[in-house]
Write an enzyme that holds these catalytic residues in place. Sequence first.
Site, PDB file in Angstrom:
ATOM      1  N   ASN A  62       0.838  -1.196   0.000  1.00 31.43           N
ATOM      2  CA  ASN A  62       0.000   0.000   0.000  1.00 31.43           C
ATOM      3  C   ASN A  62       0.875   1.249   0.000  1.00 31.43           C
ATOM      4  OD1 ASN A  62      -0.182  -1.291   2.868  1.00 31.43           O
ATOM      5  ND2 ASN A  62      -0.863   0.787   3.328  1.00 31.43           N
ATOM      6  N   ASP A  63       0.764   2.147   0.959  1.00 28.85           N
ATOM      7  CA  ASP A  63       1.308   3.501   0.851  1.00 28.85           C
ATOM      8  C   ASP A  63       2.792   3.550   0.475  1.00 28.85           C
ATOM      9  OD1 ASP A  63      -1.074   3.490   2.234  1.00 28.85           O
ATOM     10  OD2 ASP A  63      -0.413   4.844   3.816  1.00 28.85           O
TER      11      ASP A  63
END
Length: 577
Positions: A62-63
Site C-alpha cells: 500500500n502507501d
Amino acid sequence: MGTRLLALAPWLLLLLLQLAGASHVVHRSLEAEQAPSSVPASIVSPLLRTGYHFQPPMNWINDPNGPLYYKGWYHLFYQYNPKGAVWGNIVWAHSVSQDLINWIALEPAIKPDIPSDQYGCWSGSATILPDGTPAILYTGIDRPNINYQVQNIAFPKNASDPLLREWVKPAYNPVATPEPGMNATQFRDPTTAWYADGHWRMLVGGLKGARLGLAYLYRSRDFKTWVRAKHPLHSALTGMWECPDFFPLQAPGLQAGLDTSVPSSKYVLKNSLDLTRYDYYTVGIYNKVTERYVPDNPAGDYHRLRYDYGNFYASKTFFDPVKHRRILLGWANESDSVTYDKAKGWAGIHAIPRKVWLDPSGKQLLQWPIEELETLRGKSVSVFDKVVKPGEHFQVTGLGTYQADVEVSLEVSGLEKAEALDPAFGDDAERLCGAKGADVRGGVVFGLWVLASAGLEEKTAVFFRVFKPAGHGAKPVVLMCTDPTKSSLSPDLYKPTFAGFVDTDISSGKISLRSLIDRSVVESFGAGGKTCILSRVYPSMAIGDKAHLYVFNNGEADIKISHLKAWEMKKPLMNGA
C-alpha cells in the site's frame, strides 16, 4: 558500448546481490496458488500483472513511504505485508533505483522490533538533515487491539552506505505521543520536516471529534524533542486526514521544484481523506508568523481539487535534487475481490512517478509522468489527420497495445452540438459520468477505447464529454471520464466510473490525452496533466495480444486525430519479479 556497460555496472552488481539473496525478497513462487474454482482463470493470468508499474514480486503493498535521493540512488519505502496478499504484518519494504523506473528490492528497512512500534510500523516520511543524513519519521502502533498511535524516528546505521540497508531506532522513541483530549487511534503519518527560524516543523494527520480533520503541527530544535503547537496548521470538517503532505511551489508555470525547507509564496497542503479514500489538495499561503496555512480559495477544503480522480491514494511527494523537480508517488489498490487477490498472490501497485508543478493560472497543479518512463518506449506507430465520423471508431494497429504509452492530440468541430449541462449534477463529475457514460451517444463525446476485445465485448473508455458554456462569455465545460463498466466479463469486480472536470478552454476545438496502458491499469492525463485518472481493470478477453486500441466518436460532430503516437512499452527491472 563500453561507456554503457560502465553506467550499468552498479545496477548489475546490485542485481547479482539480489539474486544471491533472492530468498529474502521473493517469499514464494510467482506462480499463484491453486485458485478456487470460483476464480476466473483470467484473473490469475500473469498477463494481468502489470508490466512497468511499481510492485513487489508478491503479496500486499500500500502507501509509498519516505521517498528520497541519497548518494546516487533513489530510495522508495512502502507499506508491505511479507506474508500474504491482504493487509497485515506491515513492514517498511525498501527498493532502490537510479532512474525511478528500474527497481531492485532490498531487505525491509523498518520492522516492528521496539516497544513503540511492536504492533505495526505505519506510514511516514523522510527528511534530509543539514549534514546530509536522512531521517525517517513514522507511525508506530504500541498497544494491541486498539491501534494506539505514536510517532517514531529512525536513522541509517551506516551513513556511508548509499543503499541505506540498515536503520536504527534511538532509545528515546517515541518522539511524539497523543496528549489528553487527542484521538490516539487517529494520529498518524508524519510529513517530511522543514526548517526555519531555528526550528524543525512537521505535520501529523489527525481527527478531532467526529468530523474535524486536521494537520497537527509539531516543532523541534534538535529533531529529537518534538512539541505540539497550540493550534494545527490547518483543519476542516472533512473527516480524518491521513498521509498529510505540505510543500512549497515555484511561481506559476515554472516546472522546477523546491526543497521542502525553501520558503515560497505558494504552498500545497494535501490530505488523504479516510472517508472517501481520495487525495485532496489546496494551493494557498503559509503564514510563518501565525504558523497557519490559508487556502487561496476560501471554500477550497470542500471544492475538492484532487491529484487524481480515480484509484489513487496515500500519496507522497519528495524533492529530487538531481533534476530539481517535485515528484509525486501514489498507491492504487486492486478493484477485484480479496478471494481473487489471494488466488493471484499479490495486491496493489504504485502509480508511475509524476512531476508536479503549479499551473500558469496558479489555481491547480499540473502532473506529468517523469521523463525517464520514455526509456521504456519501443516499437511505435503514428497516425496523422484522421477524421472519425459521428458514431464511428478507428483502430490503431501495428503494435501490441496491452502494455503501451499513447499520446493523442484531437480536434473537434461542431462544438455548438454540445449538450447543456444539467445543473442538477452540480460539480459532481463522477455522478455525471455515471449518467453520461461512454456509450451514451449525442452531443460531443470522444476518446479512446483501450484494452478492448476484437468484438468490443470488453473495452475501457477514456474520454471527454463537452457541455455548452454555463453563461454568456463562459467557456465550454469539459468532463474527462474513465468508464470501465464494460472492461471485463468476469464477475465480482468493482468497476466504478471515475471523472473530473478539466479546467481548459476547448473553444478552439483542440485537446490532448495521454494514456499509460499496463495490462490491468489505465493511467490517463488530460489536457497536459490538468486532470488525471487511474483505473484498475481486469479483462477476461482483451488480454495480451488480444487487446486492441481504438479512437471512438459517439458524438454528433466530426473529430480529427491531429496526431496520435503509440509505443509498446518494455518491462523494466521490477524488484526481482
